[in-house]
Design an enzyme around this catalytic site. Structure first.
Site, PDB file in Angstrom:
ATOM      1  N   ASN A 292       0.873  -1.155   0.000  1.00 14.72           N
ATOM      2  CA  ASN A 292       0.000   0.000   0.000  1.00 14.72           C
ATOM      3  C   ASN A 292       0.920   1.217   0.000  1.00 14.72           C
ATOM      4  O   ASN A 292       1.370   1.672   1.048  1.00 14.72           O
ATOM      5  CB  ASN A 292      -0.858  -0.066   1.273  1.00 14.72           C
ATOM      6  CG  ASN A 292      -1.903   1.000   1.323  1.00 14.72           C
ATOM      7  OD1 ASN A 292      -1.842   1.971   0.583  1.00 14.72           O
ATOM      8  ND2 ASN A 292      -2.863   0.811   2.209  1.00 14.72           N
TER       9      ASN A 292
ATOM     10  N   ARG B 271      -2.571  -1.799  -3.589  1.00  9.64           N
ATOM     11  CA  ARG B 271      -3.731  -0.923  -3.482  1.00  9.64           C
ATOM     12  C   ARG B 271      -3.528   0.245  -4.446  1.00  9.64           C
ATOM     13  O   ARG B 271      -2.515   0.935  -4.380  1.00  9.64           O
ATOM     14  CB  ARG B 271      -3.838  -0.398  -2.058  1.00  9.64           C
ATOM     15  CG  ARG B 271      -4.971   0.557  -1.907  1.00  9.64           C
ATOM     16  CD  ARG B 271      -4.947   1.166  -0.556  1.00  9.64           C
ATOM     17  NE  ARG B 271      -6.161   1.923  -0.342  1.00  9.64           N
ATOM     18  CZ  ARG B 271      -6.436   2.557   0.777  1.00  9.64           C
ATOM     19  NH1 ARG B 271      -5.587   2.497   1.779  1.00  9.64           N
ATOM     20  NH2 ARG B 271      -7.534   3.218   0.909  1.00  9.64           N
TER      21      ARG B 271
ATOM     22  N   HIS C 176     -12.472   4.409  -0.728  1.00  6.67           N
ATOM     23  CA  HIS C 176     -12.522   3.468   0.406  1.00  6.67           C
ATOM     24  C   HIS C 176     -13.264   2.186   0.014  1.00  6.67           C
ATOM     25  O   HIS C 176     -13.796   1.482   0.870  1.00  6.67           O
ATOM     26  CB  HIS C 176     -13.260   4.070   1.626  1.00  6.67           C
ATOM     27  CG  HIS C 176     -12.527   5.184   2.306  1.00  6.67           C
ATOM     28  ND1 HIS C 176     -13.192   6.244   2.866  1.00  6.67           N
ATOM     29  CD2 HIS C 176     -11.211   5.396   2.529  1.00  6.67           C
ATOM     30  CE1 HIS C 176     -12.311   7.081   3.411  1.00  6.67           C
ATOM     31  NE2 HIS C 176     -11.099   6.575   3.207  1.00  6.67           N
TER      32      HIS C 176
ATOM     33  N   HIS D 247     -17.116   4.316   7.047  1.00  7.66           N
ATOM     34  CA  HIS D 247     -15.656   4.245   7.199  1.00  7.66           C
ATOM     35  C   HIS D 247     -15.208   5.595   7.759  1.00  7.66           C
ATOM     36  O   HIS D 247     -15.206   6.603   7.041  1.00  7.66           O
ATOM     37  CB  HIS D 247     -14.995   3.955   5.850  1.00  7.66           C
ATOM     38  CG  HIS D 247     -13.495   3.912   5.920  1.00  7.66           C
ATOM     39  ND1 HIS D 247     -12.779   2.733   5.860  1.00  7.66           N
ATOM     40  CD2 HIS D 247     -12.579   4.902   6.080  1.00  7.66           C
ATOM     41  CE1 HIS D 247     -11.485   3.010   5.977  1.00  7.66           C
ATOM     42  NE2 HIS D 247     -11.345   4.321   6.102  1.00  7.66           N
TER      43      HIS D 247
ATOM     44  N   ARG E 212     -10.134  17.256   6.378  1.00  6.37           N
ATOM     45  CA  ARG E 212     -10.852  17.610   5.143  1.00  6.37           C
ATOM     46  C   ARG E 212     -12.253  18.106   5.485  1.00  6.37           C
ATOM     47  O   ARG E 212     -12.900  17.555   6.384  1.00  6.37           O
ATOM     48  CB  ARG E 212     -10.983  16.397   4.220  1.00  6.37           C
ATOM     49  CG  ARG E 212      -9.733  16.102   3.442  1.00  6.37           C
ATOM     50  CD  ARG E 212      -9.895  14.851   2.608  1.00  6.37           C
ATOM     51  NE  ARG E 212      -8.991  13.814   3.073  1.00  6.37           N
ATOM     52  CZ  ARG E 212      -9.061  12.538   2.725  1.00  6.37           C
ATOM     53  NH1 ARG E 212      -9.999  12.115   1.911  1.00  6.37           N
ATOM     54  NH2 ARG E 212      -8.193  11.675   3.185  1.00  6.37           N
TER      55      ARG E 212
ATOM     56  N   ASP F  78      -7.038  14.798  14.982  1.00  8.43           N
ATOM     57  CA  ASP F  78      -7.196  13.516  15.677  1.00  8.43           C
ATOM     58  C   ASP F  78      -8.323  13.646  16.699  1.00  8.43           C
ATOM     59  O   ASP F  78      -8.240  14.451  17.641  1.00  8.43           O
ATOM     60  CB  ASP F  78      -5.864  13.157  16.359  1.00  8.43           C
ATOM     61  CG  ASP F  78      -5.872  11.749  16.934  1.00  8.43           C
ATOM     62  OD1 ASP F  78      -6.925  11.316  17.453  1.00  8.43           O
ATOM     63  OD2 ASP F  78      -4.826  11.089  16.868  1.00  8.43           O
TER      64      ASP F  78
ATOM     65  N   ARG G  36      -9.168  11.941  19.164  1.00 11.44           N
ATOM     66  CA  ARG G  36      -8.797  11.721  20.577  1.00 11.44           C
ATOM     67  C   ARG G  36      -8.413  13.032  21.249  1.00 11.44           C
ATOM     68  O   ARG G  36      -8.810  13.310  22.373  1.00 11.44           O
ATOM     69  CB  ARG G  36      -7.634  10.717  20.685  1.00 11.44           C
ATOM     70  CG  ARG G  36      -8.058   9.302  20.390  1.00 11.44           C
ATOM     71  CD  ARG G  36      -6.876   8.409  20.164  1.00 11.44           C
ATOM     72  NE  ARG G  36      -6.209   8.744  18.896  1.00 11.44           N
ATOM     73  CZ  ARG G  36      -5.376   7.954  18.263  1.00 11.44           C
ATOM     74  NH1 ARG G  36      -5.063   6.788  18.778  1.00 11.44           N
ATOM     75  NH2 ARG G  36      -4.833   8.304  17.123  1.00 11.44           N
TER      76      ARG G  36
ATOM     77  N   ASN H  71     -13.192   2.816  17.270  1.00 10.29           N
ATOM     78  CA  ASN H  71     -12.725   3.134  18.628  1.00 10.29           C
ATOM     79  C   ASN H  71     -13.524   4.170  19.398  1.00 10.29           C
ATOM     80  O   ASN H  71     -13.368   4.274  20.610  1.00 10.29           O
ATOM     81  CB  ASN H  71     -11.273   3.617  18.561  1.00 10.29           C
ATOM     82  CG  ASN H  71     -10.340   2.538  18.073  1.00 10.29           C
ATOM     83  OD1 ASN H  71     -10.240   1.489  18.704  1.00 10.29           O
ATOM     84  ND2 ASN H  71      -9.700   2.759  16.951  1.00 10.29           N
TER      85      ASN H  71
ATOM     86  N   GLU I  42      -8.071  -3.844   5.197  1.00  8.14           N
ATOM     87  CA  GLU I  42      -7.920  -3.617   3.758  1.00  8.14           C
ATOM     88  C   GLU I  42      -6.810  -4.488   3.164  1.00  8.14           C
ATOM     89  O   GLU I  42      -6.949  -4.990   2.049  1.00  8.14           O
ATOM     90  CB  GLU I  42      -7.632  -2.129   3.504  1.00  8.14           C
ATOM     91  CG  GLU I  42      -8.885  -1.285   3.731  1.00  8.14           C
ATOM     92  CD  GLU I  42      -8.589   0.167   4.000  1.00  8.14           C
ATOM     93  OE1 GLU I  42      -7.904   0.454   4.998  1.00  8.14           O
ATOM     94  OE2 GLU I  42      -9.047   1.016   3.231  1.00  8.14           O
TER      95      GLU I  42
HETATM   96  P1  ADP Z   1      -6.542   6.210   7.995  1.00  8.64           P
HETATM   97  O1  ADP Z   1      -7.798   6.816   7.476  1.00  8.64           O
HETATM   98  O2  ADP Z   1      -5.347   7.093   7.795  1.00  8.64           O
HETATM   99  O3  ADP Z   1      -6.327   4.762   7.621  1.00  8.64           O
HETATM  100  P2  ADP Z   1      -7.357   5.275  10.626  1.00  8.64           P
HETATM  101  O4  ADP Z   1      -8.494   4.483  10.098  1.00  8.64           O
HETATM  102  O5  ADP Z   1      -6.264   4.561  11.335  1.00  8.64           O
HETATM  103  O6  ADP Z   1      -6.702   6.233   9.569  1.00  8.64           O
HETATM  104  O7  ADP Z   1      -7.977   6.366  11.622  1.00  8.64           O
HETATM  105  C1  ADP Z   1      -7.145   7.268  12.272  1.00  8.64           C
HETATM  106  C2  ADP Z   1      -7.988   8.161  13.160  1.00  8.64           C
HETATM  107  O8  ADP Z   1      -8.736   7.354  14.082  1.00  8.64           O
HETATM  108  C3  ADP Z   1      -7.145   9.066  14.060  1.00  8.64           C
HETATM  109  O9  ADP Z   1      -6.867  10.274  13.431  1.00  8.64           O
HETATM  110  C4  ADP Z   1      -8.037   9.276  15.251  1.00  8.64           C
HETATM  111  O10 ADP Z   1      -8.767  10.476  15.073  1.00  8.64           O
HETATM  112  C5  ADP Z   1      -9.019   8.129  15.221  1.00  8.64           C
HETATM  113  N1  ADP Z   1      -8.927   7.302  16.438  1.00  8.64           N
HETATM  114  C6  ADP Z   1      -8.115   6.260  16.680  1.00  8.64           C
HETATM  115  N2  ADP Z   1      -8.339   5.776  17.935  1.00  8.64           N
HETATM  116  C7  ADP Z   1      -9.329   6.531  18.466  1.00  8.64           C
HETATM  117  C8  ADP Z   1     -10.013   6.542  19.724  1.00  8.64           C
HETATM  118  N3  ADP Z   1      -9.717   5.672  20.685  1.00  8.64           N
HETATM  119  N4  ADP Z   1     -10.986   7.471  19.902  1.00  8.64           N
HETATM  120  C9  ADP Z   1     -11.283   8.354  18.940  1.00  8.64           C
HETATM  121  N5  ADP Z   1     -10.683   8.389  17.741  1.00  8.64           N
HETATM  122  C10 ADP Z   1      -9.721   7.501  17.510  1.00  8.64           C
END
Ligand code: ADP
Length: 408
Positions: free
Chosen positions: A7, A99, A188, A216, A249, A291, A293, A343, A392
């Site tokens: 990927n 990918r 996606h 997603h 975005r 993020d 979190r 999550n 994926e």
């Molecule tokens: P990508 O789209 O780059 O593949 P991911 O699917 O790994 O990314 O998602 C990343 C995002 O998931 C992080 O930016 C974060 O905002 C969110 N994330 C991960 N763990 C948690 C959590 N415990 N609570 C809230 N958001 C989370």
């Protein structure tokens, strides 16, 4: 059978090797025996390489170079050399799956890579200027390392959405733009398709009889409306910028805002691109982070802007679900996946709250218990709610297996 998955992005490269016992596809997702990652973003002029194996070997290195093919060669060498070695020699690899972000309306499923396929991926770079060239570079580097006899297979992020009906893919702008390829493609797709299959498996139902909405929610976010196993609507469009609000975005905004910024503030195309792709979404509204979190931590500290960002995120997500629901005309299961979807219990709870009128009832205890590949609706809910760990890379490996075994 050993299948390598690559990927390749503009700033990182994820790779893993699966070893299919007895050359068969197991029921449940398989863990890779080798997992390699290169990051070019952290340290300018350096590549950070991390490798781990199922047997517990770990390698972490920082290499001073900007030569991406050389780093990929170095990463691949760790498959058959040193402590992370998992195979004796390169020709044990039966297929390599890549990918590829944009396959246009041409590629409706995975395809063995030929010079014509590579030319098509290069041509489609006009629609995906960052991703397709990086994907192509990954393909060419792998070809040079493994030689022409190992089958290389492209799995497209757009392929799952190639059956969208015309009203879902045509934009309400002059028809000539549709003829130029300006239409909804959706992205996606590998994740949405994987989740649809996994949902049917977890529910013990036939995918053909299910109406699903898959959410997603990662750094990028998109929803898909899936009927009879086919994507009939999705929120991302001509580019991965359309649809629901994301990490950095904007998702959909009034296009009049762009005209205003062009006219009143003399924005350039690059500035608009940066504003909407990198400085908007959770990041832009909260002013804290892309993020979730960190946004949640700021909310807990009383930050009102962070609270607004969360509320807009949920509002837009609910609106997106409403729109997918109307396309489907009914719903059997709502699926949450990717970083946020898997999550964030608060996101799932807030989203489901306004769907109670449909008879959808979330089991709050299950929602809070870190569910993975699990149904978190109450037994009497009219709609199932699933949390699915998107895989994926495993989905790409499965596609490779299907193509390689059908060729025999
Ligand atoms: P990508 O789209 O780059 O593949 P991911 O699917 O790994 O990314 O998602 C990343 C995002 O998931 C992080 O930016 C974060 O905002 C969110 N994330 C991960 N763990 C948690 C959590 N415990 N609570 C809230 N958001 C989370």
């Amino acid at each position: 059978m050993k299948i390598l998955v690559l990927n390749a992005g503009s700033s990182s490269q994820k790779s893993c090797l699966y070893d299919l016992p007895n050359d068969r596809l197991p029921e449940d997702p398989l863990e890779p025996v080798w997992d390699g990652f290169v990051d070019w973003t952290h340290h300018q002029g350096f590549a950070e390489v991390r490798v781990k194996t199922a047997a517990g070997a770990v390698l972490k290195e920082e290499i001073q170079t900007t030569d991406k093919p050389a780093v990929v060669q170095h990463l691949m060498n760790t498959l058959w050399q040193g402590e992370t070695q998992v195979i004796e020699k390169p020709d044990e690899i039966a297929a390599v799956g890549h990918r590829v972000v944009h396959g246009g309306d041409k590629y409706q499923e995975r395809v063995r890579i030929t010079p014509a396929v590579k030319a098509a991926i290069a041509d489609l770079a006009v629609f995906a200027p960052v991703h397709n060239p990086a994907n192509l570079e990954g393909i060419e580097t792998t070809e040079q390392i493994l030689g022409p006899t190992v089958p290389q297979i492209a799995v497209f992020d757009t392929a799952f959405h190639t059956h969208l009906p015309p009203p879902a893919y045509a934009y309400p702008i002059p028809y000539r733009y549709l003829e130029q390829g300006i239409r909804r493609y959706g992205f996606h797709g590998i994740s949405h398709q994987y989740c649809a299959h996994r949902a049917a498996q977890l529910l013990g139902r036939n995918l053909q009889e299910l109406r699903l909405i898959t959410c997603h929610l990662g750094n990028g976010c998109s929803l898909a409306a899936i009927q009879n196993g086919v994507s009939i609507d999705t929120t991302m469009g001509f580019t991965p910028l359309e649809g629901v609000m994301m990490g950095s975005r904007s998702g959909s905004i009034d296009p009049g805002i762009l005209i205003h910024l062009l006219r009143q503030e003399n924005y350039t195309a690059d500035e608009l691109d940066k504003l909407l792709n990198r400085a908007s979404g959770l990041q832009g509204v909260s002013g804290v982070s892309a993020d979730l979190r960190q946004v949640m931590r700021a909310i807990a500290d009383g930050n009102q802007q962070a609270k607004l960002a969360f509320d807009v995120y949920i509002h837009r997500l609910r609106a997106g679900i409403g729109s997918m629901l109307a396309s489907l005309g009914g719903l059997d299961a709502l699926v949450f996946t990717a970083g946020v979807g898997e999550n964030s219990a608060p996101v799932r709870a807030a989203t489901c709250q306004n769907l109670a009128f449909l008879g959808l009832k979330l089991d709050l205890d299950q929602n809070n218990s870190h569910p993975v590949d699990q149904d978190i609706a109450t037994p009497d809910s009219t709609i199932r709610v699933l949390v699915i760990h998107t895989q994926e890379d495993w989905a790409i490996a499965q596609e490779c297996w299907r193509l390689v075994t059908s060729d025999r």
